[in-house]
Design an enzyme around this catalytic site. Sequence first.
Site, mmCIF file in Angstrom:
data_model
loop_
_atom_site.group_PDB
_atom_site.id
_atom_site.type_symbol
_atom_site.label_atom_id
_atom_site.label_comp_id
_atom_site.label_asym_id
_atom_site.label_seq_id
_atom_site.Cartn_x
_atom_site.Cartn_y
_atom_site.Cartn_z
ATOM 1 N N HIS A 174 0.819 -1.220 0.000
ATOM 2 C CA HIS A 174 0.000 0.000 0.000
ATOM 3 C C HIS A 174 0.850 1.267 0.000
ATOM 4 O O HIS A 174 0.350 2.346 -0.317
ATOM 5 C CB HIS A 174 -0.930 0.003 1.215
ATOM 6 C CG HIS A 174 -2.035 -1.004 1.100
ATOM 7 N ND1 HIS A 174 -3.331 -0.660 0.809
ATOM 8 C CD2 HIS A 174 -2.024 -2.352 1.205
ATOM 9 C CE1 HIS A 174 -4.080 -1.758 0.749
ATOM 10 N NE2 HIS A 174 -3.304 -2.796 0.994
ATOM 11 N N ASP A 386 3.287 9.480 -0.729
ATOM 12 C CA ASP A 386 2.140 8.689 -0.279
ATOM 13 C C ASP A 386 1.911 7.576 -1.299
ATOM 14 O O ASP A 386 2.025 7.831 -2.511
ATOM 15 C CB ASP A 386 0.887 9.589 -0.233
ATOM 16 C CG ASP A 386 -0.044 9.239 0.918
ATOM 17 O OD1 ASP A 386 -0.040 8.075 1.349
ATOM 18 O OD2 ASP A 386 -0.784 10.136 1.372
HETATM 19 P P1 ADQ Z 1 -3.079 5.960 5.022
HETATM 20 O O1 ADQ Z 1 -1.680 6.420 5.250
HETATM 21 O O2 ADQ Z 1 -3.878 5.655 6.228
HETATM 22 O O3 ADQ Z 1 -3.136 4.700 4.047
HETATM 23 P P2 ADQ Z 1 -5.016 7.406 3.211
HETATM 24 O O4 ADQ Z 1 -4.917 6.685 1.941
HETATM 25 O O5 ADQ Z 1 -5.222 8.871 3.037
HETATM 26 O O6 ADQ Z 1 -3.753 7.190 4.161
HETATM 27 O O7 ADQ Z 1 -6.235 6.819 4.019
HETATM 28 C C1 ADQ Z 1 -6.733 7.415 5.197
HETATM 29 C C2 ADQ Z 1 -8.092 6.810 5.450
HETATM 30 O O8 ADQ Z 1 -8.486 7.089 6.796
HETATM 31 C C3 ADQ Z 1 -9.175 7.351 4.528
HETATM 32 O O9 ADQ Z 1 -9.902 6.298 3.983
HETATM 33 C C4 ADQ Z 1 -10.044 8.177 5.446
HETATM 34 O O10 ADQ Z 1 -11.420 8.179 5.151
HETATM 35 C C5 ADQ Z 1 -9.839 7.493 6.774
HETATM 36 N N1 ADQ Z 1 -10.092 8.476 7.828
HETATM 37 C C6 ADQ Z 1 -9.801 9.770 7.796
HETATM 38 N N2 ADQ Z 1 -10.233 10.357 8.909
HETATM 39 C C7 ADQ Z 1 -10.776 9.408 9.636
HETATM 40 C C8 ADQ Z 1 -11.373 9.385 10.903
HETATM 41 N N3 ADQ Z 1 -11.460 10.467 11.628
HETATM 42 N N4 ADQ Z 1 -11.813 8.225 11.353
HETATM 43 C C9 ADQ Z 1 -11.712 7.126 10.624
HETATM 44 N N5 ADQ Z 1 -11.144 7.066 9.426
HETATM 45 C C10 ADQ Z 1 -10.685 8.208 8.959
HETATM 46 C C11 ADQ Z 1 -2.175 3.816 3.467
HETATM 47 C C12 ADQ Z 1 -1.155 4.476 2.545
HETATM 48 C C13 ADQ Z 1 -1.882 5.289 1.493
HETATM 49 C C14 ADQ Z 1 -2.855 4.412 0.714
HETATM 50 C C15 ADQ Z 1 -3.726 3.602 1.655
HETATM 51 C C16 ADQ Z 1 -4.551 2.572 0.907
HETATM 52 O O11 ADQ Z 1 -0.276 5.309 3.290
HETATM 53 O O12 ADQ Z 1 -0.970 5.893 0.603
HETATM 54 O O13 ADQ Z 1 -3.693 5.227 -0.072
HETATM 55 O O14 ADQ Z 1 -2.951 2.917 2.637
HETATM 56 O O15 ADQ Z 1 -3.759 1.811 0.083
#
Ligand code: ADQ
Length: 498
Positions: A174, A386
Amino acid sequence: MNDMTQGGDRLVVVSNRLPVVVKQVDGQWTFIPGSGGLVSALAPVLRNRGGIWIGWPGTSDADPATLSGLLREATRHSGYSLKPVALDQRDKEDFYYGFANEVIWPLFHDLQSHCNFAPRYWDAYNRVNRRFADVIMQNTRPGDFIWIHDYHLMSVGQELRAQGIAARMGFFLHIPFPPLDIYMKLPWRFPLLRALLEYDLLGFQTLRDRRNFLQCVRLIAPDLSVSGKGQVITIRVGNRELRVGTFPIGIDYQEFARGSKAEAVVRKARELHEDLPGRQVLLGVDRLDYTKGICHRFEAFRNALQRFPELHHRTTLIQVVVPSREDIPKYNALKMEMERLVGEINGQFTQSGWVPIHYIFRSLSRTELLAYYRACEIALITPLKDGMNLVAKEFCAATPENNSVLILSEFAGAAAQLQKGALLVNPYNVEEVAETIQRAITMGPGERRARMHKLKRFVREYDIFWWVDSFLRAAIAKDLSNFPVPEEYVPHMETISL
Ligand code: ADQ
């Protein structure tokens, strides 16, 4: 009927964390939904398919009977079962905080100065990966497809191979895969690369990541032959074929689009707007992490307020930070630095009736998160690097089409797909980001609509189901329809017994 006696092939998802976190609240054991990109992406895929999700439940302290009762309860209506892998305090420190989050996470995000290459971390990584392999062996059968996720578990395939696994196994990373020069700093670069070669399919988010991986393979294992081109290429490893592909992860578009129109979300979004009359609101939503570029973003916003005074009173930045990994010193230091910067910038610019940065440090409910996506006109998503960044895609799905702008870091994996509609920026260049904020704020409705239309189309077309299907097709020439939703989901006996 239990998992081992039901007919049909099953999807077995393996990740470090289960999609629920088991914890004690006021002396009572309970569970809450997990957060983060992997859980958001995979939960809708496995729902009602009768598969298995294997991972750590977030605690080492609950007794086994309480734990399995809670896990059954947590998936009572979800149509898959959860199998826990036990991690003790030492595993948590040396495997999870140590190897995963003080070695691989910073190194793979090109931040090698943040790494702590303590030798004991590697031993812990192998020990815990072996334990995951043991639980997989106990819970699977030959026709299953075992899909292992992310940087915590890169060696599980090698452990499974050593134990004579018959099922096919794929791995998806990921996070980014680093360039050769950075990967070569890893003290365990050879065994780790060897371990990755044990899967049947390796998936990366972008061509950038796959290219980096292949450069490492060519240097470290020059005797292996790499052939083919396009989305999936092949490496010959002895008498096996390893397929290596790019599969940019998506979101459940329809779920976000529908959810953002729910009455409670619309009401909450209206309230948010009424609290900020006449403003264009910029939004940042990130897990607490130094890769997300939050401090650089605050500096860029400060730069915009300094250079474009007409933005005063007209714009507000809402920054939501979701607590994460606070036991690691670097994360705690980041939190203090963010809070110092917010205080400094607000102290510098606040005037009667206008506070430039609203800073929220907590986990939001789904309704609140959607309301922020809906209420804010401009998403400011500027990670230093990211794997993908799902928040960018969720914003596009949830925001009204005619009024919103996405500012996105060119170093987010999502930039490759969203470059035609987003305003791309280099997050290290605070002046460029400041000018882009100004450009977004003054952008007319026609250009906004045209750009957001393109973004929505892309996010809708390449959604989470497309992602799973393309991975499964490459792995086992099947798609999600080969793991059908039962017409009526029948809970497993262990679920009924609760
Ligand atoms: P993350 O580093 O966690 O993921 P991201 O892809 O932005 O980063 O995902 C964050 C997730 O957390 C989003 O789905 C969002 O909806 C959720 N979220 C945000 N605020 C929240 C809250 N208050 N409570 C619950 N959930 C919340 C890692 C990698 C990324 C990659 C993903 C998926 O770092 O680059 O996109 O995996 O592969």
